[in-house]
Write a protein that holds these residues in place. Sequence first.
Motif, PDB file in Angstrom:
ATOM      1  N   ILE A   1       0.939  -1.186  -0.230  1.00 22.17           N
ATOM      2  CA  ILE A   1       0.047   0.030   0.130  1.00 22.17           C
ATOM      3  C   ILE A   1       1.297   1.003   0.057  1.00 22.17           C
ATOM      4  N   THR A   2       0.344   2.317  -0.204  1.00 25.60           N
ATOM      5  CA  THR A   2       1.135   3.495  -0.534  1.00 25.60           C
ATOM      6  C   THR A   2       0.686   4.965   0.162  1.00 25.60           C
ATOM      7  N   ILE A   3       1.597   5.149   1.269  1.00 25.00           N
ATOM      8  CA  ILE A   3       0.925   6.250   2.777  1.00 25.00           C
ATOM      9  C   ILE A   3       1.606   7.078   2.348  1.00 25.00           C
ATOM     10  N   ASP A   4       0.977   8.495   2.248  1.00 24.22           N
ATOM     11  CA  ASP A   4       1.247   9.301   1.567  1.00 24.22           C
ATOM     12  C   ASP A   4       2.028  10.338   3.574  1.00 24.22           C
ATOM     13  N   SER A   5       2.853  10.770   3.261  1.00 22.14           N
ATOM     14  CA  SER A   5       2.658  11.919   4.843  1.00 22.14           C
ATOM     15  C   SER A   5       4.456  12.883   4.619  1.00 22.14           C
ATOM     16  N   ILE A   6       3.907  13.930   5.830  1.00 22.78           N
ATOM     17  CA  ILE A   6       4.879  14.544   5.635  1.00 22.78           C
ATOM     18  C   ILE A   6       6.211  14.688   6.869  1.00 22.78           C
ATOM     19  N   TRP A   7       6.792  14.890   7.371  1.00 23.62           N
ATOM     20  CA  TRP A   7       8.165  14.989   8.770  1.00 23.62           C
ATOM     21  C   TRP A   7       6.989  15.591   9.505  1.00 23.62           C
ATOM     22  N   ALA A   8       6.614  15.510  10.634  1.00 23.71           N
ATOM     23  CA  ALA A   8       6.512  16.561  11.460  1.00 23.71           C
ATOM     24  C   ALA A   8       7.514  17.562  12.719  1.00 23.71           C
ATOM     25  N   GLU A   9       8.060  18.430  12.584  1.00 21.09           N
ATOM     26  CA  GLU A   9       9.574  18.752  13.189  1.00 21.09           C
ATOM     27  C   GLU A   9       9.202  19.338  14.551  1.00 21.09           C
ATOM     28  N   PRO A  10       8.828  19.682  15.788  1.00 21.46           N
ATOM     29  CA  PRO A  10       8.955  19.941  16.616  1.00 21.46           C
ATOM     30  C   PRO A  10       9.072  21.688  16.416  1.00 21.46           C
ATOM     31  N   ASN A  11       7.747  22.603  16.604  1.00 20.50           N
ATOM     32  CA  ASN A  11       8.355  24.003  16.307  1.00 20.50           C
ATOM     33  C   ASN A  11       8.994  24.744  17.449  1.00 20.50           C
ATOM     34  N   SER A  12       9.338  24.015  18.177  1.00 16.31           N
ATOM     35  CA  SER A  12      10.021  24.294  19.598  1.00 16.31           C
ATOM     36  C   SER A  12      10.266  23.246  21.189  1.00 16.31           C
ATOM     37  N   ASN A  13      11.462  23.621  21.409  1.00 13.56           N
ATOM     38  CA  ASN A  13      12.149  22.166  22.488  1.00 13.56           C
ATOM     39  C   ASN A  13      11.020  21.563  23.681  1.00 13.56           C
ATOM     40  N   ASN A  14       9.936  22.617  23.621  1.00 12.93           N
ATOM     41  CA  ASN A  14       8.461  23.148  24.939  1.00 12.93           C
ATOM     42  C   ASN A  14       8.343  21.343  24.751  1.00 12.93           C
ATOM     43  N   THR A  15       7.745  20.237  25.492  1.00 16.24           N
ATOM     44  CA  THR A  15       7.797  19.627  25.818  1.00 16.24           C
ATOM     45  C   THR A  15       6.084  19.166  25.138  1.00 16.24           C
TER      46      THR A  15
ATOM     47  N   HIS B   1       6.634  17.106   1.649  1.00 16.58           N
ATOM     48  CA  HIS B   1       6.622  18.418   2.768  1.00 16.58           C
ATOM     49  C   HIS B   1       7.204  17.678   3.712  1.00 16.58           C
ATOM     50  N   THR B   2       7.883  18.920   4.271  1.00 19.23           N
ATOM     51  CA  THR B   2       7.939  18.748   7.022  1.00 19.23           C
ATOM     52  C   THR B   2       7.514  20.046   6.345  1.00 19.23           C
ATOM     53  N   TRP B   3       6.526  20.174   7.981  1.00 14.96           N
ATOM     54  CA  TRP B   3       5.828  20.677   8.472  1.00 14.96           C
ATOM     55  C   TRP B   3       6.425  21.452  10.261  1.00 14.96           C
ATOM     56  N   SER B   4       6.546  22.441  10.842  1.00 17.01           N
ATOM     57  CA  SER B   4       6.632  22.586  11.836  1.00 17.01           C
ATOM     58  C   SER B   4       5.894  22.194  12.815  1.00 17.01           C
ATOM     59  N   ILE B   5       5.725  21.593  13.652  1.00 14.21           N
ATOM     60  CA  ILE B   5       4.444  21.227  14.586  1.00 14.21           C
ATOM     61  C   ILE B   5       4.437  21.441  16.155  1.00 14.21           C
TER      62      ILE B   5
END
Length: 493
Positions: free
Chosen positions: A241-255, A329-333
């Motif tokens: 199966i083909t699954i689409d996904s971004i990479w989710a990069e934390p927006n900060s070092n906050n927990t 894409h990569t997104w800042s989360i």
Amino acid sequence: MFKTINLFLLMKIVLVGGATPVPSGFTFGVATASYQVEGGWNASGKGESIWDRFTHTHPELVTDHNTGDVACDSYHLWREDIKMLKEMGVDYYRFSLSWPRILPDGFTNKINEDGVKYYNNIINELLKNNIQPMVTLYHWDLPQKLQDLGGWANPDLAQYFEDYAKIAFKLFGDRVKRWITINEPASICEDTYGNGKGAPHVFSPGIGDYLCGRTLLLAHARAYHMYDELYRKSHGGKIGITIDSIWAEPNSNNTEDIEAAEREMEMELGWWANPIFSDEGDYPSIMKERIARNSKLENFTESRLPPFTNEEIKFIRQSADFFGLNHYHTWSISNHEYPVNDSPSYQKDKGTKGVQNPNWKPSPLIVPWGFRKLLNWIKKKYNNPLVYITENGIGDNTGILQDKERILFLKVFLEALFQAVNKDGCNVKSYTVWSLMDNMEWDSGYTFSIKFGLYHVDFNSANRTRTPKASALFYKSIIKNKHLDDDVHVVVV
């Protein structure tokens, strides 16, 4: 009419510096999808698809008010497409079957022989040119008559999909050795059933998208097990199966943001991968917990996420020979809890918010380190499954033949991929560029900003003239030379 050879002779590659070798046994391909390139929307017995209905009845919802009625006209120009593939030297071609071109009404009682002939011609010509077909059963063009019964929100569609898959395996499986059941379940369920974007234009956030997802996963598993039982021994292929996904990069070092980024991965990629590739199966725990909690706060008597039975969990688990991955894409989360009185939605259930960081280099749209992190996340989470990159690419914002941004994208993303394989031990065996040529990009139509092709297509020409971009030669050089040069320029001479 066909300019490929002449324009290739007018291009050359200038190489500077060292080179990164392609991993041993690695293969390269390109991809298209039936609705986006074929045209011939009602030719020779083909039935109506949901995208035919959508673009014909809601042209205002397509950026340029256009349709895929002709698109790249690959229904008639498939020989030219294969010439392009041969010129680039790809190992395989990923394309999709149009369900209503083979079964006009969606059911197995009526098979369209002209549609069968069309795909037989493509498969046979590919093999004649030493190009392997990688075939997707479903890339979004559902027969309209099945949508009239509720589409993917109707659980009976899992059986109809299995029936369709059985016909495809029987007709083409003796020559097709890599099958993809469904392309991008998140795009199918969340974009259309959750957000009402594109066909079938259903807006049912937080409910219809989850109904769709449950049916899709069962449909995939049914096709897998049917192939396993009836065709694997005689055909010897693989099915995934083909699954689409971004990479989710934390927006900060906050927990909170670190946890939100992980939750984004679990509830976007894990929604589809966890039931199939994890040891325990089923939806991710965090997904079940959050949707159940929100449903209760919204006064639902049970979770909006319809559960799988224990038997279904076992049935879906490990139902893939490979993990097809589409990544762009990569997104800042960051963490973002929505008010309780907001309407139900997948976004609310995730409790996240994403942006693309303008400071990322080379650009917010070109983030190769996110690709490498994504591959390592899959490796760690799912015990390093066999991965095929089934789509990766960038849209032109100019449409010019000297597409330097795409060359940069391919170069840095392939570097990140080879690092993930050679240094990190990620089990990735193939890479597919989206797309072979500019095409009908769904509800974006044919606008310049969404042109992904290695080949330009003149949509104002009756013969849909194909012309190679500089990126086609760059990709050709990688395949031919089996290495990625540290510095490369493609120029017209």
